[in-house]
Design an enzyme around this catalytic site. Structure first.
Site, PDB file in Angstrom:
ATOM      1  N   ASP A  10       1.103  -9.098   5.226  1.00 20.51           N
ATOM      2  CA  ASP A  10      -0.156  -8.976   5.938  1.00 20.51           C
ATOM      3  C   ASP A  10       0.025  -7.880   6.990  1.00 20.51           C
ATOM      4  O   ASP A  10       1.141  -7.481   7.304  1.00 20.51           O
ATOM      5  CB  ASP A  10      -0.482 -10.325   6.581  1.00 20.51           C
ATOM      6  CG  ASP A  10      -1.756 -10.291   7.397  1.00 20.51           C
ATOM      7  OD1 ASP A  10      -2.724  -9.670   6.954  1.00 20.51           O
ATOM      8  OD2 ASP A  10      -1.766 -10.878   8.493  1.00 20.51           O
ATOM      9  N   ASP A  56      -2.403  -7.278  10.237  1.00 18.50           N
ATOM     10  CA  ASP A  56      -2.749  -7.672  11.604  1.00 18.50           C
ATOM     11  C   ASP A  56      -1.990  -8.928  12.022  1.00 18.50           C
ATOM     12  O   ASP A  56      -1.985  -9.929  11.298  1.00 18.50           O
ATOM     13  CB  ASP A  56      -4.257  -7.914  11.710  1.00 18.50           C
ATOM     14  CG  ASP A  56      -5.054  -6.651  11.431  1.00 18.50           C
ATOM     15  OD1 ASP A  56      -5.654  -6.119  12.356  1.00 18.50           O
ATOM     16  OD2 ASP A  56      -5.046  -6.187  10.266  1.00 18.50           O
TER      17      ASP A  56
END
Length: 341
Positions: free
Chosen positions: A137, A139
């Site tokens: 991922d 963020d």
């Protein structure tokens, strides 16, 4: 030293009495050096890492495992990188149901936390020395911020957007719906206002060093993000990414329109990305790793051989194979370098 009595070691650091990368049979409170090395495809590997380990940490873990009738047959002290303290891995051939394994992991994290340590309990661990895949991922995982929240801060609508982000990451709101709601509030934001943010994305501590080591061992690195391509592009060079997948913001006349273009990179899409790339690379499942922090990473983490929560939300930590809740992401190496055959 071929035999070690844990009861006589007290607070003495294990690094002073155990030989690195050598396995010891566990017999009551006695450790006996052995030439038998566990197979990565058999049993569970329970890892403690963090500060320097002592005999007390070992005895505490053995006592905890006994409560769950998890028989620890061997242990090994190992150090994945000179920047990391040595970790301790325990091997067990005890079979646990999915429910019992989840309970065991939860209790294990509590025992580790009480000692200022972190833990993992995984089967068939990945091997750094073999070609692999890590999908991450972006963020709050590869970088320390949520880009959409920071754009909102600059646009003066931070509170409205951040509250929706929090609901989505905690799994209380469907990701697609949350994304549309948040992006709509950014209509009219001018690109020069957020260019500085893109030019200086704050990397999560340890992620760049981790990616450098993985690339040196021929690993494939990918970002699969519910964030935006505009920012993921900026990470391609510093993280040596082979590819990135994210959502595309619609831009018109140098401003955000409040719309997203194309299909949404949501939880299922992230998992599909990992599965598709693993298939193309002809990798066994155990050589795939997924790291993330939010509820929309859980499907991807379940699709991977090892799913790791990094500074994750409680729901994600509870369901992950391993969790790094403090410190550098270089600690992911603890899970890729367990000395097994």
């Amino acid at each position: 030293m071929s035999s070690v009595s844990l009861t006589h070691l007290s607070e003495q650091p294990l690094s002073q009495v155990l030989t690195l990368t050598k396995w010891y049979q566990v017999e009551n409170a006695q450790l006996r050096l052995t030439d038998n090395q566990p197979s990565r495809q058999q049993g569970l590997f329970i890892t403690l890492f963090g500060d320097e380990l002592t005999a007390i940490s070992t005895i505490t873990l053995l006592s905890f495992a006994a409560q769950y009738k998890v028989d620890i047959s061997a242990l090994c002290l190992y150090q994945p990188d000179v920047q990391l303290p040595a970790a301790l891995v325990f091997h067990s051939n005890t079979e646990l149901s999915d429910t019992m394994l989840a309970e065991f992991r939860h209790g294990l994290r509590g025992v580790a936390n009480d000692q200022g340590l972190q833990s993992a309990c995984i089967a068939n661990p990945a091997d750094l020395q073999q070609k692999g895949l890590m999908v991450m991922d972006m963020d709050s995982t590869a970088i320390t911020i949520e880009c959409i929240d920071e754009i909102a801060r600059l646009a003066g609508v931070y509170d409205e957007v951040a509250s929706v982000t929090a609901q989505a990451m905690a799994g209380k709101l469907a990701f697609n719906d949350s994304l549309y709601q948040r992006v709509a509030k950014l209509e009219g934001v001018e690109l020069p206002l957020i260019q500085t943010l893109k030019d200086d994305l704050p990397l999560m501590p340890g992620i760049q060093a981790l990616c450098h080591i993985l690339k040196s061992h021929d690993w494939h690195l990918v970002i699969a993000s519910g964030g935006f391509t505009w920012f993921a592009e900026a990470l391609q060079k510093p993280l040596q990414l082979d590819a990135y997948y994210a959502n595309e913001l619609e831009i018109s006349q140098g401003k955000l329109t409040g719309n997203v273009i194309g299909d949404i990179v949501n939880a299922q899409r992230k998992a599909d990305i990992l599965s598709d790339i693993r298939t193309k690379l002809a990798l066994p499942k155990h050589q795939s790793v997924a790291i993330g922090d939010g509820a929309n990473d859980l499907v991807m983490m379940a699709e991977a051989g090892t799913g790791i929560a990094v500074h994750g939300k409680p729901k994600v930590v509870a369901k992950a194979d391993a969790a790094i809740c403090q410190g550098s992401l270089l600690q992911v190496l603890y899970l890729l370098t367990i000395p097994v055959r």
